[in-house]
Scaffold this active site. Sequence first.
Site, mmCIF file in Angstrom:
data_model
loop_
_atom_site.group_PDB
_atom_site.id
_atom_site.type_symbol
_atom_site.label_atom_id
_atom_site.label_comp_id
_atom_site.label_asym_id
_atom_site.label_seq_id
_atom_site.Cartn_x
_atom_site.Cartn_y
_atom_site.Cartn_z
ATOM 1 N N LEU A 99 0.844 -1.190 0.000
ATOM 2 C CA LEU A 99 0.000 0.000 0.000
ATOM 3 C C LEU A 99 0.882 1.243 0.000
ATOM 4 C CD1 LEU A 99 -1.322 -2.350 1.919
ATOM 5 C CD2 LEU A 99 -2.951 -0.570 2.511
ATOM 6 N N ILE A 157 1.416 -5.201 8.257
ATOM 7 C CA ILE A 157 2.839 -4.935 8.442
ATOM 8 C C ILE A 157 3.104 -3.437 8.339
ATOM 9 C CG2 ILE A 157 5.164 -5.391 7.569
ATOM 10 C CD1 ILE A 157 4.056 -7.999 6.379
ATOM 11 N N GLY A 187 1.152 4.164 4.754
ATOM 12 C CA GLY A 187 1.971 3.396 3.823
ATOM 13 C C GLY A 187 2.411 2.101 4.486
ATOM 14 N N SER A 188 2.123 0.960 3.902
ATOM 15 C CA SER A 188 2.307 -0.287 4.631
ATOM 16 C C SER A 188 2.192 -1.484 3.696
ATOM 17 C CB SER A 188 1.266 -0.385 5.747
ATOM 18 O OG SER A 188 -0.027 -0.096 5.220
ATOM 19 N N ARG A 189 1.945 -2.657 4.304
ATOM 20 C CA ARG A 189 1.854 -3.901 3.545
ATOM 21 C C ARG A 189 0.943 -4.882 4.283
ATOM 22 N NH1 ARG A 189 7.222 -7.145 1.549
ATOM 23 N NH2 ARG A 189 6.407 -9.270 1.502
#
EC number: 4.1.1.65
Length: 231
Positions: A99, A157, A187-189
């Site tokens: 993301l 994450i 902002g991530s995963r």
Amino acid sequence: MKQYNDLFKIIHREGYIFIASFALVSFLLASFNEKLGCIGFIATAWCIYFFRNPDRFVPISDDLVISPADGIIQEIKEALPPPELGLGDVEMIRVSIFLNIFNVHVNRIPANGKILALHYNPGKFFNASLDKASIYNERQSVLMETDQGQKIVFVQIAGLIARRIVCDLEEGNEVKTGERYGIIRFGSRVDVYLPLKTALLVSKGQTAIGGETIIADFGRKKTAEFKFERK
């Protein structure tokens, strides 16, 4: 009153304090300098955009696994699930969704079922696009059993910018596909672990829409057979 409720519904509650703070600072800046005030209001508008919480048309079927997040499917590989969930050394298929700061960051339940275990693991803040982020970064891991008896894992994450993971789930919760369950700032995963030989319906580089994109189908049905529900 309903109009106000609808307004707040489209913004995730995690964003309220940020939006209010940005707006207050913007008004203060505008009272001293018009240009600084404009910059502040632009930042406030971006904050509102980041915490948007749109409805999605969720495909309804007990056999489906849908994307828990918006973003790019960055990687599909065989990997061990997070060790803290106690699943042993049996590899699973890992679908990694990255993301960026412009994606919707509200996370959704990928399948119908029951939450078996949750584990928060503090860690580092490497760029979420790196493979090592799945191992070393701060994460919230969730193990669930679907209504079809399949065990799947989904993991929030934190990334280089994201420094807060919000997960509203509890062990024992009965959950439905597409329900909102958390958010990651900024902002991530999100990784999804599926049993080997699962029929995947996505590929690397594809854009995924949380709550809508079908990642896998345990029953191998055709898309035309699915029903959809707005959530």
